[in-house]
Write an enzyme that holds these catalytic residues in place. Structure first.
Site, PDB file in Angstrom:
ATOM      1  N   GLU A  82       0.711  -1.068  -0.032  1.00  0.00           N
ATOM      2  CA  GLU A  82       0.151   0.104  -0.037  1.00  0.00           C
ATOM      3  C   GLU A  82       0.793   1.348  -0.107  1.00  0.00           C
ATOM      4  OE1 GLU A  82      -1.638   1.073   3.848  1.00  0.00           O
ATOM      5  OE2 GLU A  82      -1.619  -1.111   4.201  1.00  0.00           O
ATOM      6  N   CYS A 114      -3.405  -3.706   4.337  1.00  0.00           N
ATOM      7  CA  CYS A 114      -2.445  -4.807   4.588  1.00  0.00           C
ATOM      8  C   CYS A 114      -2.779  -6.414   4.071  1.00  0.00           C
ATOM      9  CB  CYS A 114      -2.292  -4.729   6.172  1.00  0.00           C
ATOM     10  SG  CYS A 114      -1.922  -3.214   6.886  1.00  0.00           S
ATOM     11  N   HIS A 236      -1.841 -10.800  11.349  1.00  0.00           N
ATOM     12  CA  HIS A 236      -1.482  -9.429  10.944  1.00  0.00           C
ATOM     13  C   HIS A 236      -0.963  -8.922  12.241  1.00  0.00           C
ATOM     14  CE1 HIS A 236      -0.895  -5.539   9.470  1.00  0.00           C
ATOM     15  NE2 HIS A 236      -2.057  -5.115  10.006  1.00  0.00           N
TER      16      HIS A 236
HETATM   17  P1  HMG Z   1      -3.259   5.192  22.026  1.00  0.00           P
HETATM   18  O1  HMG Z   1      -4.741   5.864  22.268  1.00  0.00           O
HETATM   19  O2  HMG Z   1      -2.147   5.712  22.035  1.00  0.00           O
HETATM   20  O3  HMG Z   1      -3.220   3.930  23.154  1.00  0.00           O
HETATM   21  O4  HMG Z   1      -3.701   4.251  20.718  1.00  0.00           O
HETATM   22  P2  HMG Z   1      -4.093   3.266  24.036  1.00  0.00           P
HETATM   23  O5  HMG Z   1      -4.614   4.373  25.225  1.00  0.00           O
HETATM   24  O6  HMG Z   1      -5.263   2.600  23.207  1.00  0.00           O
HETATM   25  O7  HMG Z   1      -3.226   2.306  24.724  1.00  0.00           O
HETATM   26  C1  HMG Z   1      -2.689   1.372  24.125  1.00  0.00           C
HETATM   27  C2  HMG Z   1      -2.569   0.130  25.089  1.00  0.00           C
HETATM   28  O8  HMG Z   1      -1.533   0.556  25.931  1.00  0.00           O
HETATM   29  C3  HMG Z   1      -3.841  -0.114  25.866  1.00  0.00           C
HETATM   30  O9  HMG Z   1      -4.092  -1.758  25.930  1.00  0.00           O
HETATM   31  C4  HMG Z   1      -3.552   0.491  27.078  1.00  0.00           C
HETATM   32  O10 HMG Z   1      -4.198   0.073  28.177  1.00  0.00           O
HETATM   33  C5  HMG Z   1      -2.049   0.149  27.128  1.00  0.00           C
HETATM   34  P3  HMG Z   1      -5.235  -2.338  25.594  1.00  0.00           P
HETATM   35  O11 HMG Z   1      -6.431  -1.754  26.565  1.00  0.00           O
HETATM   36  O12 HMG Z   1      -5.755  -1.920  24.388  1.00  0.00           O
HETATM   37  O13 HMG Z   1      -4.924  -3.796  25.798  1.00  0.00           O
HETATM   38  N1  HMG Z   1      -1.347   1.061  28.222  1.00  0.00           N
HETATM   39  C6  HMG Z   1      -0.269   0.789  28.943  1.00  0.00           C
HETATM   40  N2  HMG Z   1       0.317  -0.370  29.374  1.00  0.00           N
HETATM   41  C7  HMG Z   1       1.212  -0.467  30.186  1.00  0.00           C
HETATM   42  N3  HMG Z   1       1.687   0.711  30.682  1.00  0.00           N
HETATM   43  C8  HMG Z   1       1.245   1.893  30.685  1.00  0.00           C
HETATM   44  C9  HMG Z   1       0.088   1.985  29.739  1.00  0.00           C
HETATM   45  N4  HMG Z   1      -0.597   2.918  29.174  1.00  0.00           N
HETATM   46  C10 HMG Z   1      -1.307   2.533  28.266  1.00  0.00           C
HETATM   47  N5  HMG Z   1       1.558   2.834  31.252  1.00  0.00           N
HETATM   48  C11 HMG Z   1      -3.301   2.726  18.672  1.00  0.00           C
HETATM   49  C12 HMG Z   1      -2.980   3.196  20.482  1.00  0.00           C
HETATM   50  C13 HMG Z   1      -2.791   1.432  18.275  1.00  0.00           C
HETATM   51  C14 HMG Z   1      -4.830   3.021  18.403  1.00  0.00           C
HETATM   52  C15 HMG Z   1      -2.695   3.970  17.775  1.00  0.00           C
HETATM   53  O14 HMG Z   1      -1.334   3.891  17.988  1.00  0.00           O
HETATM   54  C16 HMG Z   1      -2.953   3.811  16.582  1.00  0.00           C
HETATM   55  O15 HMG Z   1      -3.886   4.405  15.966  1.00  0.00           O
HETATM   56  N6  HMG Z   1      -2.196   2.980  15.822  1.00  0.00           N
HETATM   57  C17 HMG Z   1      -2.519   3.272  14.160  1.00  0.00           C
HETATM   58  C18 HMG Z   1      -3.788   2.287  13.806  1.00  0.00           C
HETATM   59  C19 HMG Z   1      -3.504   0.529  14.188  1.00  0.00           C
HETATM   60  O16 HMG Z   1      -2.236   0.306  14.511  1.00  0.00           O
HETATM   61  N7  HMG Z   1      -4.591  -0.158  14.174  1.00  0.00           N
HETATM   62  C20 HMG Z   1      -4.583  -1.476  14.349  1.00  0.00           C
HETATM   63  C21 HMG Z   1      -5.765  -2.239  14.021  1.00  0.00           C
HETATM   64  S1  HMG Z   1      -5.990  -1.709  12.095  1.00  0.00           S
HETATM   65  C22 HMG Z   1      -4.802  -2.651  11.370  1.00  0.00           C
HETATM   66  O17 HMG Z   1      -4.357  -3.478  11.875  1.00  0.00           O
HETATM   67  C23 HMG Z   1      -4.288  -2.443   9.864  1.00  0.00           C
HETATM   68  C24 HMG Z   1      -3.315  -1.492   9.664  1.00  0.00           C
HETATM   69  O18 HMG Z   1      -2.041  -2.395   9.731  1.00  0.00           O
HETATM   70  C25 HMG Z   1      -3.351  -0.631   8.243  1.00  0.00           C
HETATM   71  C26 HMG Z   1      -3.635  -1.465   7.131  1.00  0.00           C
HETATM   72  O19 HMG Z   1      -4.530  -2.513   7.042  1.00  0.00           O
HETATM   73  O20 HMG Z   1      -3.114  -1.063   6.112  1.00  0.00           O
HETATM   74  C27 HMG Z   1      -3.164  -0.500  10.865  1.00  0.00           C
END
Ligand code: HMG
Length: 392
Positions: A82, A114, A236
């Site tokens: 992509e 992906c 993935h």
């Molecule tokens: P965010 O808001 O920064 O993080 O977004 P959060 O607040 O959701 O925290 C993430 C995790 O860290 C949570 O765990 C927290 O509890 C934990 P969960 O509840 O999910 O199990 N956490 C902690 N743990 C330990 N100590 C701490 C602490 N603080 C928090 N102190 C997000 C995270 C992944 C959403 C963001 O980084 C993002 O938008 N990333 C890009 C999108 C993405 O990767 N999506 C994944 C699914 S879609 C996909 O896989 C397709 C893709 O590859 C693209 C394609 O297909 O081409 C992305």
């Protein structure tokens, strides 16, 4: 006829950022990145490393391992990505040129976030089934970049995985009866002309876990195979916590132990070793996980694995593969670990400069760009829109 993956090779950039360094610079608890997201390091590509150079490196490694007869029988080269570098010309054609492949080959790209690498792989299986004796080269290659200070920043990365698909494969046999589902949703997208994607991160997480649950249920209904029939599952991996969340959604760890399925959670860890150090590489991520599982898990010939592919937008597919006798001889985990160890660790300021430069135009002469790629394939400049590459 048994068709599948005969070899699988990885290429990642020569630079990386440690996630503790990024966390400190962004004022975030490092445990959020290491434990919350499951990422320790993140590959960083300079301006002279692009999807074509990564794809060429991974594909060259596959061809080095291939029998002469398999290279001579090559009929198809597919790049799933992509991160297209041209709106018209296929990256598969550029890779074909860089590797000096025979002219009598179909070469084209596939795109669907992906999921594209899996679309390429299943297309290759169909191709070999329709053309017995021919082989296919499938390359998943991507740069995952969201930009500085964005929510997606800690889930960046880059890499390519190349696979040779043929009859009587020596690594994994692929069951052509996979299960796919498509749902039109805007969880992650990149409008034409924009260098980084737009993403609704939390929606994308939900779409991923929902898709896994739906595809798994549909696959069970269609094939009769349930979780108890799999020796391990690969996912993935946009970040390594993601697949764990999807698996726990259908099989909480305590329930897994009670049902004698604890190995699915334990072996999930074996599939993360490389991704924890590379980060997301979009279409290549699932196959980086497969490589890690093959290299770190106590698998046996005949073991059945489930591979869950997810591409935002969205398409999900569960592919069933079977481990082939002697598969270990087709992999060299030491070489992968050495390549990761040999990368240069960037400071946060260096990373910020390299990322910013790599998101802009390269210009006619790329020799003055930051930390140029010293590997066998590198972008040397773009003249009149024509991309020029160095090759061995
Ligand atoms: P965010 O808001 O920064 O993080 O977004 P959060 O607040 O959701 O925290 C993430 C995790 O860290 C949570 O765990 C927290 O509890 C934990 P969960 O509840 O999910 O199990 N956490 C902690 N743990 C330990 N100590 C701490 C602490 N603080 C928090 N102190 C997000 C995270 C992944 C959403 C963001 O980084 C993002 O938008 N990333 C890009 C999108 C993405 O990767 N999506 C994944 C699914 S879609 C996909 O896989 C397709 C893709 O590859 C693209 C394609 O297909 O081409 C992305």
């Amino acid at each position: 006829m048994l068709i599948g993956i005969d070899s699988l090779e990885i290429a990642t950039p020569e630079l990386y950022l440690d996630m503790t360094d990024l966390a400190v610079a962004r004022g975030v608890d490092p445990a959020k990145f290491h434990t919350g997201l499951g990422q320790d390091q993140m590959a960083v590509a300079p301006a002279t490393t692009d999807v074509v150079t990564l794809a060429a490196r991974a594909a060259a490694a596959v061809l080095d391992r291939a029998e002469e007869a398999d290279t001579a029988s090559l009929g198809l080269v597919v790049v799933g990505s992509e991160s297209a570098v041209d709106a018209s010309k296929a990256m598969a054609v550029m890779v074909h040129g860089l590797l000096g492949l025979p002219e009598g080959v179909r070469a084209f790209d596939i795109r669907e976030a992906c999921y594209a690498g899996t679309a390429g792989l299943m297309t290759a299986v169909d191709y070999v089934a329709a053309h017995p004796g021919r082989t296919a080269l499938v390359i998943a290659s991507d740069l995952a970049r969201y930009g500085l200070g964005t929510g997606g920043e800690p889930t960046q990365g880059a890499g390519a995985v190349a696979m040779l698909v043929r009859q009587d494969p020596r690594l994994l046999v692929i069951d052509p009866a996979s299960t796919a589902r498509t749902q039109d949703v805007y969880d992650f997208w990149r409008p034409e002309g924009e260098s980084v994607p737009r993403v609704d991160g939390h929606l994308s997480n939900r779409c991923y876990t929902d898709m896994f649950a739906r595809v798994l249920a549909a696959h069970q209904e269609a094939s009769g195979l349930g979780l108890e029939d799999f020796a391990a599952l690969c996912f993935h991996l946009p970040y390594t916590k993601m697949g764990r969340k999807a698996l726990a959604g259908v099989l909480p760890p305590e329930e897994a132990e009670a049902r004698g399925l604890g190995h699915l959670h334990r072996r999930y860890d074996d599939s993360l070793v490389y991704s924890r150090r590379v980060g997301n590489c979009y279409t290549a991520s699932l196959y980086l996980g497969v490589a890690s599982l093959l290299d770190h898990c106590d698998l046996r010939a005949g073991d059945r694995l489930g591979l869950f592919s997810y591409g935002s937008g969205a398409v999900g597919e569960l592919v069933t593969v079977t481990v082939v006798e002697g598969f270990g001889a087709r992999r060299d985990p030491g070489a992968t670990v050495s390549a990761l160890d040999a990368r240069r660790r960037l400071g946060v300021e260096e990373y910020e400069s390299v990322l910013t430069e790599s998101l802009g135009p390269v210009g006619e002469d790329a020799s003055a760009t930051l930390l140029p790629d010293e590997g066998p394939y590198a972008l040397t400049g773009v003249v009149d829109g024509v991309r020029r590459y160095r090759r061995p």
